[in-house]
Design a protein around this motif. Structure first.
Motif, PDB file in Angstrom:
ATOM      1  N   ASP A  16       0.828  -1.213   0.000  1.00 51.47           N
ATOM      2  CA  ASP A  16       0.000   0.000   0.000  1.00 51.47           C
ATOM      3  C   ASP A  16       0.863   1.265   0.000  1.00 51.47           C
ATOM      4  OD1 ASP A  16      -2.386  -1.350  -0.087  1.00 51.47           O
ATOM      5  OD2 ASP A  16      -2.693  -1.309   2.082  1.00 51.47           O
ATOM      6  N   TYR A  18       3.802   1.542  -1.220  1.00 52.83           N
ATOM      7  CA  TYR A  18       4.403   1.644  -2.563  1.00 52.83           C
ATOM      8  C   TYR A  18       3.385   2.217  -3.544  1.00 52.83           C
ATOM      9  CZ  TYR A  18       6.416   0.250  -7.053  1.00 52.83           C
ATOM     10  OH  TYR A  18       6.899   0.251  -8.339  1.00 52.83           O
ATOM     11  N   ARG A  19       2.150   1.738  -3.490  1.00 49.13           N
ATOM     12  CA  ARG A  19       1.122   2.280  -4.387  1.00 49.13           C
ATOM     13  C   ARG A  19       0.890   3.761  -4.114  1.00 49.13           C
ATOM     14  NH1 ARG A  19      -1.065  -3.060  -3.905  1.00 49.13           N
ATOM     15  NH2 ARG A  19      -2.141  -2.504  -1.965  1.00 49.13           N
ATOM     16  N   GLU A  20       0.941   4.153  -2.848  1.00 46.75           N
ATOM     17  CA  GLU A  20       0.780   5.570  -2.516  1.00 46.75           C
ATOM     18  C   GLU A  20       1.929   6.399  -3.101  1.00 46.75           C
ATOM     19  OE1 GLU A  20       0.592   5.571   1.701  1.00 46.75           O
ATOM     20  OE2 GLU A  20      -1.388   4.597   1.784  1.00 46.75           O
ATOM     21  N   GLU A  39      10.675  -0.725  -5.568  1.00 42.16           N
ATOM     22  CA  GLU A  39      10.033  -0.442  -4.293  1.00 42.16           C
ATOM     23  C   GLU A  39      10.954   0.216  -3.271  1.00 42.16           C
ATOM     24  OE1 GLU A  39       7.418  -3.624  -6.051  1.00 42.16           O
ATOM     25  OE2 GLU A  39       9.469  -2.905  -6.243  1.00 42.16           O
TER      26      GLU A  39
END
Length: 404
Positions: A16, A18-20, A39
């Protein structure tokens, strides 16, 4: 590779977060990121940092020799010679695999080198993105020859703009809006005010060049060159008023000839503990008996195109022009970066600039790439995580002790 920093980072990591971070990049530079960002940054310990710096200095010793241009004239194809070449490259990038020596200690091994600009704007910006989303200690820095981002941008601004106004300097590319590296072009504009301009949009009047901006025709006085001849050859139908080989009144920031001079062509000229043995195939009277320990590279290609990891003596005999191929001893990448599910291989690129009045190039920062495949490139890492481009964060030098 610095265990304490790695443990802190990995403890804070989640898919999460990383997605942010990726969403934040897209908010700041919408629609421009077209390659995979890994990442994690790479935490480079002092022992490896110092070996990388020493390896780079060994390469510069060769490039700075007075006879280097004479030794590399054959690297430039006759039909791709560009007038007004300067005496030295403004940009140098050295790619090193992170390996282990016979004692198990970390060491760099040279993979490739270029006299061509890399992602100089993006690599100065990415570390700040990681710091916004993860705990990154003050004991590491992305910068080496400069103190911080402000000093970095001052160096780059002076090199790229010289004494010209930003609007008279362009970043020259082929179809820049479609390039995978276009995020670097957008960040270059933010940092230094220069426009990315397509070669086909350049207008030529006598010896002068122009581009259009906001309905105005603006003279080009300096070109920050990002065009590679190998890619240009893919567009034989492209009609332009300006050809790179034209003799015109502009200053090159990164003259195209240095892309050829400092390249795979240079590898056989280099020696040292961090340089794997390399040979032009045409120079070999007999092939090494252990060809399985070598990689075959075409001299005039980029981004890993045409590289062969497995080949035979018969394949070498069948080469159309042996002088256009390099035989380079393989290096063994060491899995050194701790991902949640195991160790990942790493490559580090050092980024230098050579200002006009400096005796030697200045090392500014770096670029890192993580891989789980046989090679570093995208094709070997499809559908994998903890791979892709990232930033190396170098352990800071310890402050000098102050006498009591």
């Amino acid at each position: 590779m610095i265990p304490a920093y790695r443990q802190v980072f990995n403890a804070a990591f989640s898919p999460d977060t990383y997605r942010e971070m990726m969403a934040d990049i897209n908010r700041q530079v919408p629609g421009q990121l077209d390659f995979r960002v890994a990442e994690t940054p790479v935490f480079v310990p002092a022992v490896l940092r110092d070996k990388l710096i020493a390896a780079g200095e060994d390469l510069i010793d060769v490039i700075a020799q007075p006879n280097f241009k004479a030794r590399t004239d054959a690297a430039i194809p006759p039909h791709q010679r560009v007038p007004n070449e300067d005496e030295r490259p403004e940009f140098l990038t050295f790619d090193f695999a992170v390996c282990r020596d016979a004692q198990g200690e970390l060491e760099p091994q040279l993979i490739e080198l270029q006299g061509f600009p890399s992602l100089y704007a993006f690599q100065a910006w990415l570390p700040s993105i990681f710091r916004q989303h993860y705990p990154v200690a003050d004991g590491v820095s992305p910068f080496l020859g400069v103190s911080d981002a402000e000093a970095y941008h001052a160096q780059m601004r002076q090199l790229i703009l010289g004494d010209e106004a930003a609007e008279n300097v362009v970043l020259l590319e082929l179809f820049p809006a479609l390039q995978k590296t276009r995020i670097d072009f957008a960040l270059s504009k933010k940092a230094w005010g220069i426009e990315a301009v397509h070669l086909g949009d350049i207008r030529k009047k006598g010896r002068q060049l122009f581009y259009e901006k906001d309905g105005r025709e603006i003279q080009i006085k300096r070109i920050y060159n990002r065009i590679i001849f190998d890619e240009l050859a893919r567009y034989p139908e492209l009609k332009t008023e300006f050809n790179l080989t034209d003799d015109v009144d502009v200053e090159w920031v990164g003259h195209p000839s240095w892309f050829f001079r400092i390249s795979k062509f240079t590898m056989p000229l280099l020696r040292g503990p961090f340089v794997p043995p390399s040979h032009y195939v045409s120079d070999l009277t007999e092939y090494p008996a252990d060809l399985e320990n070598y990689v075959l590279k075409p001299l005039y290609s980029f981004a890993g195109a045409g590289v062969k990891l497995d080949f035979t003596a018969a394949d070498l005999d069948a080469l159309p022009n042996k002088a256009h191929y390099l035989l380079q001893r393989k290096v063994t990448y060491a899995p050194v970066v701790q991902a949640p599910d195991g160790l990942v291989k790493c490559e580090i690129r050092l980024l230098y600039v050579w200002q006009r009045d400096d005796a030697r190039p200045r090392l500014l920062t770096g670029l890192a790439r993580l891989s789980r495949g046989a090679m570093i490139g995208v094709d070997f890492n499809k559908d994998k995580d903890w791979v892709g481009g990232t930033t190396p964060l170098f352990e800071r030098a310890a402050p000098a002790s102050v006498p009591a």
